[in-house]
Motif scaffolding. Structure first.
Motif, mmCIF file in Angstrom:
data_model
loop_
_atom_site.group_PDB
_atom_site.id
_atom_site.type_symbol
_atom_site.label_atom_id
_atom_site.label_comp_id
_atom_site.label_asym_id
_atom_site.label_seq_id
_atom_site.Cartn_x
_atom_site.Cartn_y
_atom_site.Cartn_z
ATOM 1 N N LEU A 153 0.831 -1.205 0.000
ATOM 2 C CA LEU A 153 0.000 0.000 0.000
ATOM 3 C C LEU A 153 0.865 1.255 0.000
ATOM 4 O O LEU A 153 0.559 2.236 -0.693
ATOM 5 N N ALA A 154 1.962 1.240 0.749
ATOM 6 C CA ALA A 154 2.876 2.386 0.768
ATOM 7 C C ALA A 154 3.471 2.627 -0.617
ATOM 8 O O ALA A 154 3.591 3.776 -1.068
ATOM 9 N N ASP A 155 3.844 1.549 -1.318
ATOM 10 C CA ASP A 155 4.376 1.691 -2.675
ATOM 11 C C ASP A 155 3.309 2.250 -3.618
ATOM 12 O O ASP A 155 3.603 3.076 -4.485
ATOM 13 N N GLU A 156 2.067 1.772 -3.431
ATOM 14 C CA GLU A 156 0.979 2.260 -4.267
ATOM 15 C C GLU A 156 0.750 3.756 -4.069
ATOM 16 O O GLU A 156 0.468 4.491 -5.014
ATOM 17 N N MET A 157 0.912 4.211 -2.831
ATOM 18 C CA MET A 157 0.710 5.633 -2.531
ATOM 19 C C MET A 157 1.996 6.437 -2.726
ATOM 20 O O MET A 157 1.994 7.653 -2.550
ATOM 21 N N ARG A 158 3.087 5.731 -3.027
ATOM 22 C CA ARG A 158 4.397 6.376 -3.207
ATOM 23 C C ARG A 158 4.762 7.210 -1.975
ATOM 24 O O ARG A 158 5.083 8.397 -2.075
ATOM 25 N N LEU A 159 4.751 6.543 -0.840
ATOM 26 C CA LEU A 159 5.015 7.250 0.416
ATOM 27 C C LEU A 159 6.485 7.561 0.633
ATOM 28 O O LEU A 159 6.862 8.060 1.677
#
Length: 461
Positions: A153-159
Protein backbone atom coordinates in the motif's frame (compact mmCIF):
# COMPACT_ATOMS: atom_id res chain seq x y z
CA UNK A 1 20.99 -21.44 7.38
CA UNK A 2 20.36 -25.04 8.48
CA UNK A 3 16.85 -25.91 9.59
CA UNK A 4 16.36 -26.50 13.30
CA UNK A 5 16.05 -30.21 14.24
CA UNK A 6 12.62 -31.31 15.45
CA UNK A 7 12.62 -33.09 18.82
CA UNK A 8 9.12 -34.43 19.45
CA UNK A 9 9.48 -37.16 22.08
CA UNK A 10 6.58 -36.17 24.35
CA UNK A 11 4.21 -35.66 21.40
CA UNK A 12 5.02 -39.12 19.98
CA UNK A 13 4.71 -40.75 23.37
CA UNK A 14 1.24 -39.22 23.88
CA UNK A 15 0.21 -40.34 20.38
CA UNK A 16 1.39 -43.91 21.03
CA UNK A 17 -0.47 -44.12 24.35
CA UNK A 18 -3.60 -42.64 22.77
CA UNK A 19 -3.48 -45.40 20.13
CA UNK A 20 -2.83 -48.07 22.77
CA UNK A 21 0.37 -49.26 21.08
CA UNK A 22 3.60 -50.65 22.44
CA UNK A 23 6.87 -49.20 21.20
CA UNK A 24 7.38 -52.39 19.18
CA UNK A 25 4.00 -52.08 17.45
CA UNK A 26 4.40 -48.39 16.68
CA UNK A 27 7.97 -48.80 15.42
CA UNK A 28 6.74 -51.49 13.02
CA UNK A 29 4.07 -49.13 11.66
CA UNK A 30 6.69 -46.42 11.18
CA UNK A 31 9.29 -48.73 9.64
CA UNK A 32 11.93 -48.06 12.30
CA UNK A 33 13.44 -50.12 15.11
CA UNK A 34 11.97 -50.08 18.64
CA UNK A 35 15.31 -48.85 19.98
CA UNK A 36 15.27 -45.90 17.56
CA UNK A 37 11.68 -45.02 18.56
CA UNK A 38 12.75 -45.18 22.19
CA UNK A 39 15.52 -42.66 21.48
CA UNK A 40 13.04 -40.37 19.69
CA UNK A 41 10.59 -40.54 22.61
CA UNK A 42 13.40 -39.64 25.01
CA UNK A 43 14.37 -36.66 22.80
CA UNK A 44 17.77 -38.20 22.11
CA UNK A 45 17.09 -38.28 18.37
CA UNK A 46 15.17 -35.79 16.21
CA UNK A 47 12.20 -36.77 14.06
CA UNK A 48 13.33 -37.27 10.46
CA UNK A 49 11.26 -36.13 7.50
CA UNK A 50 10.56 -39.77 6.58
CA UNK A 51 9.26 -40.61 10.07
CA UNK A 52 7.14 -37.45 10.07
CA UNK A 53 5.53 -38.48 6.77
CA UNK A 54 4.80 -41.94 8.19
CA UNK A 55 3.21 -40.41 11.28
CA UNK A 56 0.93 -38.31 9.10
CA UNK A 57 -0.03 -41.23 6.84
CA UNK A 58 -0.38 -43.95 9.48
CA UNK A 59 -1.88 -42.01 12.39
CA UNK A 60 -3.38 -38.84 10.85
CA UNK A 61 -0.82 -36.95 12.92
CA UNK A 62 -1.13 -33.15 12.96
CA UNK A 63 2.41 -31.67 12.60
CA UNK A 64 1.17 -28.46 14.22
CA UNK A 65 1.10 -30.30 17.54
CA UNK A 66 4.91 -30.19 17.43
CA UNK A 67 4.64 -26.44 17.91
CA UNK A 68 2.25 -26.60 20.86
CA UNK A 69 4.76 -24.64 22.93
CA UNK A 70 4.00 -21.56 20.79
CA UNK A 71 0.86 -20.97 22.85
CA UNK A 72 3.08 -19.96 25.78
CA UNK A 73 5.72 -18.17 23.70
CA UNK A 74 8.20 -21.05 23.47
CA UNK A 75 11.45 -20.96 25.43
CA UNK A 76 11.41 -17.15 25.61
CA UNK A 77 7.86 -17.08 27.00
CA UNK A 78 8.59 -19.72 29.62
CA UNK A 79 11.89 -18.04 30.54
CA UNK A 80 10.09 -14.74 31.16
CA UNK A 81 7.70 -16.42 33.59
CA UNK A 82 10.49 -18.23 35.39
CA UNK A 83 12.36 -14.93 35.75
CA UNK A 84 9.73 -13.97 38.34
CA UNK A 85 11.20 -12.83 41.64
CA UNK A 86 9.49 -15.75 43.41
CA UNK A 87 11.92 -18.09 41.64
CA UNK A 88 15.01 -15.89 41.95
CA UNK A 89 16.70 -18.14 44.50
CA UNK A 90 16.51 -21.14 42.12
CA UNK A 91 18.91 -19.66 39.53
CA UNK A 92 17.06 -21.31 36.63
CA UNK A 93 19.09 -20.78 33.48
CA UNK A 94 18.01 -20.91 29.84
CA UNK A 95 19.31 -24.46 29.33
CA UNK A 96 17.05 -25.74 32.11
CA UNK A 97 14.09 -23.89 30.62
CA UNK A 98 14.75 -25.49 27.23
CA UNK A 99 15.05 -28.95 28.80
CA UNK A 100 11.80 -28.49 30.74
CA UNK A 101 9.90 -27.44 27.62
CA UNK A 102 11.39 -30.21 25.47
CA UNK A 103 10.89 -33.00 28.00
CA UNK A 104 7.46 -32.04 29.34
CA UNK A 105 5.71 -29.50 27.09
CA UNK A 106 2.27 -30.14 28.58
CA UNK A 107 3.57 -29.70 32.12
CA UNK A 108 5.30 -26.49 31.00
CA UNK A 109 2.05 -25.26 29.44
CA UNK A 110 0.15 -26.11 32.64
CA UNK A 111 2.70 -24.14 34.68
CA UNK A 112 2.42 -21.17 32.30
CA UNK A 113 -1.38 -21.15 32.49
CA UNK A 114 -1.34 -21.35 36.27
CA UNK A 115 1.28 -18.58 36.44
CA UNK A 116 -0.71 -16.36 34.07
CA UNK A 117 -3.80 -16.73 36.22
CA UNK A 118 -1.90 -15.78 39.35
CA UNK A 119 -2.04 -19.21 41.01
CA UNK A 120 -4.94 -21.44 42.10
CA UNK A 121 -6.07 -19.17 44.93
CA UNK A 122 -5.86 -15.89 43.06
CA UNK A 123 -9.33 -16.06 41.53
CA UNK A 124 -10.28 -14.07 38.43
CA UNK A 125 -7.85 -11.31 37.56
CA UNK A 126 -7.93 -8.59 34.97
CA UNK A 127 -4.86 -9.50 32.97
CA UNK A 128 -6.17 -8.46 29.55
CA UNK A 129 -3.13 -6.29 28.89
CA UNK A 130 -0.74 -9.10 29.84
CA UNK A 131 -2.66 -11.58 27.69
CA UNK A 132 -2.51 -9.28 24.65
CA UNK A 133 1.19 -8.73 25.21
CA UNK A 134 1.84 -12.47 25.42
CA UNK A 135 0.12 -12.92 22.06
CA UNK A 136 2.30 -10.18 20.53
CA UNK A 137 5.42 -11.81 21.96
CA UNK A 138 4.32 -15.21 20.62
CA UNK A 139 4.75 -13.67 17.14
CA UNK A 140 8.03 -12.03 18.29
CA UNK A 141 6.36 -8.74 17.41
CA UNK A 142 6.44 -9.42 13.65
CA UNK A 143 3.33 -10.02 11.51
CA UNK A 144 4.63 -10.91 8.06
CA UNK A 145 1.36 -10.78 6.10
CA UNK A 146 0.41 -7.39 7.52
CA UNK A 147 3.89 -6.05 6.83
CA UNK A 148 3.80 -7.11 3.19
CA UNK A 149 0.31 -5.66 2.71
CA UNK A 150 1.29 -2.34 4.30
CA UNK A 151 4.46 -2.17 2.21
CA UNK A 152 2.44 -2.75 -0.98
CA UNK A 153 0.00 0.00 0.00
CA UNK A 154 2.88 2.39 0.77
CA UNK A 155 4.38 1.69 -2.68
CA UNK A 156 0.98 2.26 -4.27
CA UNK A 157 0.71 5.63 -2.53
CA UNK A 158 4.40 6.38 -3.21
CA UNK A 159 5.02 7.25 0.42
CA UNK A 160 8.74 7.65 -0.21
CA UNK A 161 8.05 11.22 -1.25
CA UNK A 162 8.67 13.90 1.34
CA UNK A 163 5.07 14.93 2.06
CA UNK A 164 3.71 11.70 3.51
CA UNK A 165 0.73 13.40 5.13
CA UNK A 166 -0.55 14.70 1.79
CA UNK A 167 -0.43 11.24 0.20
CA UNK A 168 -2.24 9.67 3.15
CA UNK A 169 -4.90 12.39 3.15
CA UNK A 170 -5.43 12.03 -0.59
CA UNK A 171 -5.88 8.26 -0.27
CA UNK A 172 -8.45 8.74 2.45
CA UNK A 173 -10.36 11.26 0.34
CA UNK A 174 -10.25 9.44 -3.01
CA UNK A 175 -10.86 5.86 -1.86
CA UNK A 176 -13.03 6.38 1.21
CA UNK A 177 -14.60 9.82 0.72
CA UNK A 178 -13.26 11.02 4.05
CA UNK A 179 -11.65 14.40 4.55
CA UNK A 180 -9.19 15.28 7.31
CA UNK A 181 -10.07 18.23 9.53
CA UNK A 182 -7.89 19.75 12.23
CA UNK A 183 -10.02 21.01 15.12
CA UNK A 184 -9.07 23.37 17.97
CA UNK A 185 -8.47 22.10 21.50
CA UNK A 186 -11.74 23.53 22.86
CA UNK A 187 -13.73 21.53 20.29
CA UNK A 188 -11.92 18.24 21.11
CA UNK A 189 -10.90 18.70 24.76
CA UNK A 190 -10.86 15.01 25.62
CA UNK A 191 -9.76 13.36 22.39
CA UNK A 192 -6.99 13.47 19.81
CA UNK A 193 -8.86 11.65 17.04
CA UNK A 194 -12.50 11.16 16.11
CA UNK A 195 -14.23 9.63 13.09
CA UNK A 196 -17.42 11.51 12.16
CA UNK A 197 -19.15 9.40 9.53
CA UNK A 198 -22.09 11.82 9.30
CA UNK A 199 -19.78 14.64 8.23
CA UNK A 200 -17.43 12.19 6.43
CA UNK A 201 -14.50 13.56 8.40
CA UNK A 202 -11.51 12.24 10.26
CA UNK A 203 -11.14 14.90 12.94
CA UNK A 204 -7.76 15.42 14.58
CA UNK A 205 -6.78 17.64 17.49
CA UNK A 206 -4.62 20.66 16.77
CA UNK A 207 -2.43 19.50 19.67
CA UNK A 208 -1.03 16.63 17.61
CA UNK A 209 2.33 17.24 15.98
CA UNK A 210 2.93 16.34 12.34
CA UNK A 211 4.23 12.81 13.00
CA UNK A 212 1.21 12.02 15.20
CA UNK A 213 -1.21 13.40 12.62
CA UNK A 214 0.32 11.23 9.92
CA UNK A 215 0.15 8.21 12.19
CA UNK A 216 -3.55 8.72 12.95
CA UNK A 217 -4.39 9.12 9.27
CA UNK A 218 -2.45 5.93 8.53
CA UNK A 219 -4.27 4.25 11.43
CA UNK A 220 -7.61 5.16 9.88
CA UNK A 221 -6.50 3.70 6.55
CA UNK A 222 -5.39 0.52 8.34
CA UNK A 223 -8.84 0.14 9.89
CA UNK A 224 -10.59 0.70 6.57
CA UNK A 225 -8.38 -1.34 4.25
CA UNK A 226 -6.87 -4.11 6.38
CA UNK A 227 -9.59 -4.99 8.88
CA UNK A 228 -10.26 -8.41 7.33
CA UNK A 229 -6.62 -9.53 7.58
CA UNK A 230 -6.34 -8.14 11.11
CA UNK A 231 -9.59 -9.80 12.22
CA UNK A 232 -8.30 -13.12 10.89
CA UNK A 233 -5.17 -12.91 13.06
CA UNK A 234 -7.21 -11.88 16.11
CA UNK A 235 -9.63 -14.78 15.56
CA UNK A 236 -6.69 -17.20 15.58
CA UNK A 237 -5.32 -15.85 18.84
CA UNK A 238 -5.89 -17.75 22.07
CA UNK A 239 -7.37 -14.86 24.00
CA UNK A 240 -10.06 -15.56 26.56
CA UNK A 241 -11.77 -12.20 26.97
CA UNK A 242 -13.03 -9.39 24.76
CA UNK A 243 -10.76 -6.75 26.28
CA UNK A 244 -7.62 -8.76 25.44
CA UNK A 245 -8.86 -9.32 21.88
CA UNK A 246 -9.62 -5.62 21.45
CA UNK A 247 -6.20 -4.64 22.79
CA UNK A 248 -4.54 -7.10 20.43
CA UNK A 249 -6.59 -5.79 17.51
CA UNK A 250 -5.65 -2.21 18.39
CA UNK A 251 -1.98 -3.20 18.40
CA UNK A 252 -2.31 -4.77 14.95
CA UNK A 253 -4.01 -1.65 13.58
CA UNK A 254 -1.12 0.44 14.89
CA UNK A 255 1.33 -2.11 13.48
CA UNK A 256 -0.09 -1.65 9.97
CA UNK A 257 -0.05 2.15 10.33
CA UNK A 258 3.62 2.11 11.36
CA UNK A 259 4.45 -0.30 8.55
CA UNK A 260 2.92 2.14 6.06
CA UNK A 261 4.98 5.03 7.40
CA UNK A 262 8.14 2.90 7.61
CA UNK A 263 7.82 0.27 4.83
CA UNK A 264 9.87 -2.78 5.73
CA UNK A 265 12.37 -3.01 2.88
CA UNK A 266 13.07 0.71 2.62
CA UNK A 267 13.22 1.12 6.38
CA UNK A 268 15.63 -1.78 6.94
CA UNK A 269 17.91 -0.54 4.16
CA UNK A 270 17.98 2.89 5.81
CA UNK A 271 18.83 1.26 9.15
CA UNK A 272 21.72 -0.68 7.61
CA UNK A 273 23.03 2.27 5.58
CA UNK A 274 22.99 4.72 8.50
CA UNK A 275 24.08 2.36 11.26
CA UNK A 276 20.64 2.73 12.86
CA UNK A 277 21.19 6.46 13.19
CA UNK A 278 18.05 7.46 15.09
CA UNK A 279 18.22 11.14 14.09
CA UNK A 280 18.43 10.36 10.38
CA UNK A 281 15.66 7.76 10.59
CA UNK A 282 13.35 10.16 12.43
CA UNK A 283 13.78 12.82 9.77
CA UNK A 284 13.72 10.53 6.75
CA UNK A 285 10.45 8.82 7.72
CA UNK A 286 8.80 11.72 9.54
CA UNK A 287 8.00 9.71 12.67
CA UNK A 288 8.29 10.21 16.41
CA UNK A 289 10.88 8.50 18.60
CA UNK A 290 8.18 6.28 20.11
CA UNK A 291 6.94 5.23 16.67
CA UNK A 292 10.52 4.53 15.60
CA UNK A 293 11.18 2.47 18.72
CA UNK A 294 8.08 0.33 18.13
CA UNK A 295 9.11 -0.32 14.54
CA UNK A 296 12.64 -1.35 15.48
CA UNK A 297 11.27 -4.24 17.57
CA UNK A 298 9.44 -5.73 14.55
CA UNK A 299 12.25 -6.31 12.02
CA UNK A 300 12.08 -10.10 11.88
CA UNK A 301 11.20 -10.84 8.24
CA UNK A 302 12.74 -14.14 7.14
CA UNK A 303 15.89 -13.41 5.13
CA UNK A 304 15.75 -9.70 6.04
CA UNK A 305 16.19 -9.48 9.78
CA UNK A 306 17.21 -6.34 11.59
CA UNK A 307 18.83 -6.07 15.01
CA UNK A 308 16.69 -7.64 17.77
CA UNK A 309 15.67 -4.64 19.89
CA UNK A 310 13.46 -4.52 22.93
CA UNK A 311 11.44 -1.39 23.71
CA UNK A 312 9.61 -0.04 26.76
CA UNK A 313 7.83 3.10 27.91
CA UNK A 314 8.40 4.13 31.53
CA UNK A 315 6.95 6.87 33.74
CA UNK A 316 8.69 8.86 36.48
CA UNK A 317 7.75 6.27 39.09
CA UNK A 318 9.57 3.58 37.12
CA UNK A 319 6.36 1.86 36.01
CA UNK A 320 6.16 0.22 32.59
CA UNK A 321 3.18 1.24 30.45
CA UNK A 322 4.53 -0.52 27.35
CA UNK A 323 7.05 -3.31 26.93
CA UNK A 324 7.86 -5.28 23.83
CA UNK A 325 10.66 -7.85 23.75
CA UNK A 326 10.46 -8.60 20.02
CA UNK A 327 13.09 -11.23 19.22
CA UNK A 328 15.52 -9.99 21.86
CA UNK A 329 14.84 -12.62 24.58
CA UNK A 330 15.07 -9.77 27.09
CA UNK A 331 14.15 -10.43 30.71
CA UNK A 332 15.14 -6.88 31.69
CA UNK A 333 11.49 -5.84 31.24
CA UNK A 334 10.05 -8.60 33.43
CA UNK A 335 9.66 -6.66 36.64
CA UNK A 336 7.18 -4.32 38.26
CA UNK A 337 10.01 -1.95 39.20
CA UNK A 338 13.03 -0.53 37.39
CA UNK A 339 16.49 0.05 38.78
CA UNK A 340 17.26 3.67 39.78
CA UNK A 341 20.78 3.23 38.37
CA UNK A 342 19.36 2.70 34.89
CA UNK A 343 19.72 5.80 32.72
CA UNK A 344 15.99 5.79 31.92
CA UNK A 345 15.53 7.80 35.12
CA UNK A 346 18.30 10.25 34.29
CA UNK A 347 16.63 10.83 30.91
CA UNK A 348 13.72 12.64 32.59
CA UNK A 349 16.14 15.38 33.60
CA UNK A 350 17.65 15.61 30.10
CA UNK A 351 14.55 16.25 28.04
CA UNK A 352 14.97 15.42 24.36
CA UNK A 353 18.51 14.06 24.77
CA UNK A 354 19.47 10.49 23.98
CA UNK A 355 20.94 8.81 27.06
CA UNK A 356 23.13 5.88 26.04
CA UNK A 357 24.16 3.35 28.68
CA UNK A 358 25.64 -0.16 28.60
CA UNK A 359 24.22 -2.30 31.41
CA UNK A 360 24.66 -5.75 32.90
CA UNK A 361 21.46 -7.03 34.47
CA UNK A 362 21.56 -8.97 37.73
CA UNK A 363 19.18 -11.94 37.77
CA UNK A 364 18.90 -12.34 33.97
CA UNK A 365 19.82 -16.05 34.14
CA UNK A 366 17.20 -17.07 31.55
CA UNK A 367 18.44 -14.74 28.81
CA UNK A 368 21.14 -12.27 27.75
CA UNK A 369 22.27 -9.89 30.48
CA UNK A 370 24.64 -7.46 28.69
CA UNK A 371 22.80 -4.70 26.82
CA UNK A 372 23.33 -1.32 25.25
CA UNK A 373 20.30 0.84 26.05
CA UNK A 374 19.06 4.14 24.63
CA UNK A 375 16.58 6.32 26.54
CA UNK A 376 14.82 9.53 25.56
CA UNK A 377 11.82 11.50 26.81
CA UNK A 378 8.56 11.79 24.87
CA UNK A 379 5.41 13.75 25.65
CA UNK A 380 2.06 11.98 25.51
CA UNK A 381 0.25 12.54 22.20
CA UNK A 382 -1.81 15.70 22.28
CA UNK A 383 -0.43 16.88 25.63
CA UNK A 384 1.31 20.16 26.35
CA UNK A 385 4.13 18.49 28.28
CA UNK A 386 2.24 17.63 31.45
CA UNK A 387 2.34 13.89 30.63
CA UNK A 388 5.90 12.77 29.98
CA UNK A 389 7.43 9.34 29.59
CA UNK A 390 10.78 7.85 28.66
CA UNK A 391 11.11 5.47 25.74
CA UNK A 392 13.96 3.01 26.13
CA UNK A 393 15.42 0.80 23.42
CA UNK A 394 17.89 -1.97 24.04
CA UNK A 395 20.01 -4.36 22.01
CA UNK A 396 22.61 -6.89 23.08
CA UNK A 397 25.93 -5.08 23.47
CA UNK A 398 27.73 -7.61 21.27
CA UNK A 399 25.41 -6.69 18.36
CA UNK A 400 25.69 -2.91 18.74
CA UNK A 401 29.25 -2.37 17.50
CA UNK A 402 28.24 -0.82 14.15
CA UNK A 403 25.47 1.40 15.51
CA UNK A 404 25.92 5.14 15.08
CA UNK A 405 24.70 5.82 18.63
CA UNK A 406 27.32 3.40 20.01
CA UNK A 407 30.25 5.41 18.65
CA UNK A 408 32.63 6.26 21.48
CA UNK A 409 30.86 3.93 23.94
CA UNK A 410 32.90 1.17 25.57
CA UNK A 411 31.03 -2.08 25.00
CA UNK A 412 33.23 -4.33 27.10
CA UNK A 413 31.38 -6.02 29.93
CA UNK A 414 33.53 -4.43 32.62
CA UNK A 415 32.51 -0.97 31.41
CA UNK A 416 28.77 -1.61 31.87
CA UNK A 417 26.64 -0.34 34.75
CA UNK A 418 25.34 -3.17 36.93
CA UNK A 419 21.57 -2.84 37.42
CA UNK A 420 18.85 -5.07 38.84
CA UNK A 421 15.20 -5.85 38.22
CA UNK A 422 14.13 -3.61 41.10
CA UNK A 423 15.63 -3.85 44.59
CA UNK A 424 13.43 -6.74 45.70
CA UNK A 425 14.86 -8.92 42.91
CA UNK A 426 18.42 -7.60 42.88
CA UNK A 427 21.33 -9.32 44.64
CA UNK A 428 24.06 -6.81 43.79
CA UNK A 429 26.19 -6.38 46.90
CA UNK A 430 27.21 -2.92 48.12
CA UNK A 431 24.69 -0.87 46.11
CA UNK A 432 24.24 2.47 47.90
CA UNK A 433 21.06 3.14 45.95
CA UNK A 434 19.31 0.10 47.45
CA UNK A 435 15.87 0.76 48.97
CA UNK A 436 14.89 -2.80 49.90
CA UNK A 437 16.75 -6.03 50.63
CA UNK A 438 16.37 -8.77 48.02
CA UNK A 439 13.37 -10.97 48.66
CA UNK A 440 14.31 -14.36 50.07
CA UNK A 441 17.81 -13.32 51.16
CA UNK A 442 18.49 -13.44 54.93
CA UNK A 443 19.44 -10.09 56.48
CA UNK A 444 22.75 -9.89 58.30
CA UNK A 445 22.63 -7.30 61.09
CA UNK A 446 25.75 -6.41 63.06
CA UNK A 447 25.14 -3.94 65.90
CA UNK A 448 28.85 -3.07 66.06
CA UNK A 449 29.22 -1.98 62.43
CA UNK A 450 27.26 0.39 60.25
CA UNK A 451 28.08 -0.16 56.58
CA UNK A 452 27.73 2.14 53.59
CA UNK A 453 24.51 0.44 52.47
CA UNK A 454 21.30 0.19 54.52
CA UNK A 455 21.00 -3.60 54.16
CA UNK A 456 23.54 -6.40 54.42
CA UNK A 457 22.34 -9.82 53.34
CA UNK A 458 23.52 -13.34 52.71
CA UNK A 459 22.74 -15.82 49.99
CA UNK A 460 19.29 -17.41 49.86
CA UNK A 461 18.83 -20.70 51.60
Amino acid sequence: MAEKSIFAGPALRRLRKREGLTQAAMSTALGISPSYLNLIERNQRPVSARVLVQLIEQFDFDPRSLREDESIGGVDGLARRLADERFSDLAIDRDEVSEFLAAAPQAATAFARLYDRGGPEAGPVNDSLAAARREIERWQGHFADLDHAAEALADEMRLSRSEIGAALTERLREKHQLSVRILPLEVMPGAVRRLDLHARQLQLSEMLDRSSRNFHIALQLAELEHRKAISSIVAGARLADDAARQLFERHLMAYVAAAMLMPYGRFLRACDQTGYDFTTLLRRFGVSFEQLAHRLTTLQRVGQRGLPFFMARIDRAGQFSKRFSGASSATILESDASCPLWAVHEAFERRGELCVQPVVVDGADAGPDHWLTFARTVDAAGSTGEARFVIVLGVEARLATEMQAAKGIRLERDAAQAIGLGCARCHIVGCRQRSLPPRGAPLQIDSTVRGLTPFEFGTSA
